[in-house]
Scaffold this active site. Structure first.
Site, PDB file in Angstrom:
ATOM      1  N   ASP A   1    -151.184  53.487 -43.222  1.00 55.77           N
ATOM      2  CA  ASP A   1    -150.582  53.020 -44.006  1.00 55.77           C
ATOM      3  C   ASP A   1    -150.406  51.477 -44.366  1.00 55.77           C
ATOM      4  O   ASP A   1    -150.299  51.139 -42.847  1.00 55.77           O
ATOM      5  CB  ASP A   1    -149.164  53.344 -44.162  1.00 55.77           C
ATOM      6  CG  ASP A   1    -149.617  54.568 -44.948  1.00 55.77           C
ATOM      7  OD1 ASP A   1    -148.611  55.013 -45.812  1.00 55.77           O
ATOM      8  OD2 ASP A   1    -148.724  55.378 -43.248  1.00 55.77           O
TER       9      ASP A   1
ATOM     10  N   ASP B   1    -154.917  52.804 -38.076  1.00 59.81           N
ATOM     11  CA  ASP B   1    -153.542  52.660 -38.555  1.00 59.81           C
ATOM     12  C   ASP B   1    -153.703  53.497 -39.647  1.00 59.81           C
ATOM     13  O   ASP B   1    -155.181  52.956 -40.683  1.00 59.81           O
ATOM     14  CB  ASP B   1    -152.768  51.587 -38.127  1.00 59.81           C
ATOM     15  CG  ASP B   1    -151.362  52.099 -39.199  1.00 59.81           C
ATOM     16  OD1 ASP B   1    -150.541  53.087 -39.014  1.00 59.81           O
ATOM     17  OD2 ASP B   1    -151.083  51.103 -40.508  1.00 59.81           O
TER      18      ASP B   1
ATOM     19  N   ASP C   1    -151.541  46.541 -38.536  1.00 54.30           N
ATOM     20  CA  ASP C   1    -150.616  46.122 -39.317  1.00 54.30           C
ATOM     21  C   ASP C   1    -149.461  45.734 -38.980  1.00 54.30           C
ATOM     22  O   ASP C   1    -149.065  44.631 -39.557  1.00 54.30           O
ATOM     23  CB  ASP C   1    -151.097  46.179 -40.840  1.00 54.30           C
ATOM     24  CG  ASP C   1    -150.011  47.392 -40.842  1.00 54.30           C
ATOM     25  OD1 ASP C   1    -149.869  48.430 -40.271  1.00 54.30           O
ATOM     26  OD2 ASP C   1    -149.248  47.879 -41.996  1.00 54.30           O
TER      27      ASP C   1
END
Length: 241
Positions: A21, A19, A181
């Site tokens: 961001d 991922d 996240d």
């Protein structure tokens, strides 16, 4: 295990999808600033940094929808397209003013590549924004593919996003790890039958311990060794053990 010491045949030919961001890059400062500019232009109050930080990771439109709702003025469907376009232009103009890779990212990527892993970005950010950010931070060189939400059959949490990212580098889902996240990363990877490594310093509204990741790490220096552990435990010869 420190990133620079992580070498293992387990990583050779494996695909590690990241991922963007909140995982590779702390992008919240520039995203929050861009959102608050839009809100000010619409006569709405700015939102606190910590509140917006938890909203990041589902794409520009979702960020605007959640931001406007939090400011007390739900986003009007008719005006949404123009506001999304305005937000993207603003954000692109300041895409790396304050954004920076999380500590240890470059060393970990170097270690993974040196061990023979294929690296890819699997993000709900638009692909051209993702590439612009990676270019600005001199990170593009480490990745074999960047697959934004607009380049996949459907965005995360749809598993096809993860599978399309693995396919983009010629990888095998049976020898892949998703590093993220958020709940979108965990759900997409689980549905794709790919183990998930979650960082504890990213953007999530719910506690990261509740998201269903297979492993959690507090520092990026642990990514290579954690990927080895996941790939080893999920190897076909270890199934059922």
């Amino acid at each position: 295990m420190h990133a620079q010491n992580a070498t293992n045949d387990t990583l050779n030919g494996a695909t590690i999808a990241f991922d963007l961001d909140g995982t590779l890059v702390d992008t919240a400062p520039d995203l929050v600033a861009s959102l608050n500019i839009i809100l000010a232009e619409e006569g709405l109050p700015p939102l606190p940094f910590d509140d917006v930080r938890k909203m990041v990771g589902r794409g520009a439109k979702a960020l605007l929808e959640r931001g406007f709702a939090a400011a007390g003025a739900p986003l009007d469907a008719d005006s949404a397209p123009a506001l999304v376009e305005r937000f993207i232009a603003l954000y692109l103009g300041r895409i790396a003013h304050e954004s920076a890779p999380f500590p240890g990212v470059v060393d970990a990527l170097l270690a993974l590549r040196a061990a023979g892993a294929k690296l890819a970005v699997c993000t709900n950010k638009l692909t051209h924004l993702s590439v612009a950010l990676l270019d600005a931070l001199d990170l593009t060189q480490y990745f074999d593919a960047v697959v934004g939400a607009d380049s996949a059959p459907a965005p995360k949490p749809d598993p096809r996003h993860v599978l399309a990212t693995i396919a983009a580098v010629g990888g095998d889902p049976a020898r892949a790890v998703m590093v993220g996240d958020s709940i979108n990363d965990a759900l997409a990877a689980k549905a794709a039958n790919v183990p998930t490594l979650l960082v504890t310093f990213g953007y999530t509204e719910a506690p990261v311990e509740t998201l269903g990741g297979d492993l959690l790490i507090d520092a990026f220096s642990d990514v290579p060794s954690a990927c080895i552990a996941l790939l080893t435990s999920c190897a076909p010869e270890n199934a059922g053990l």
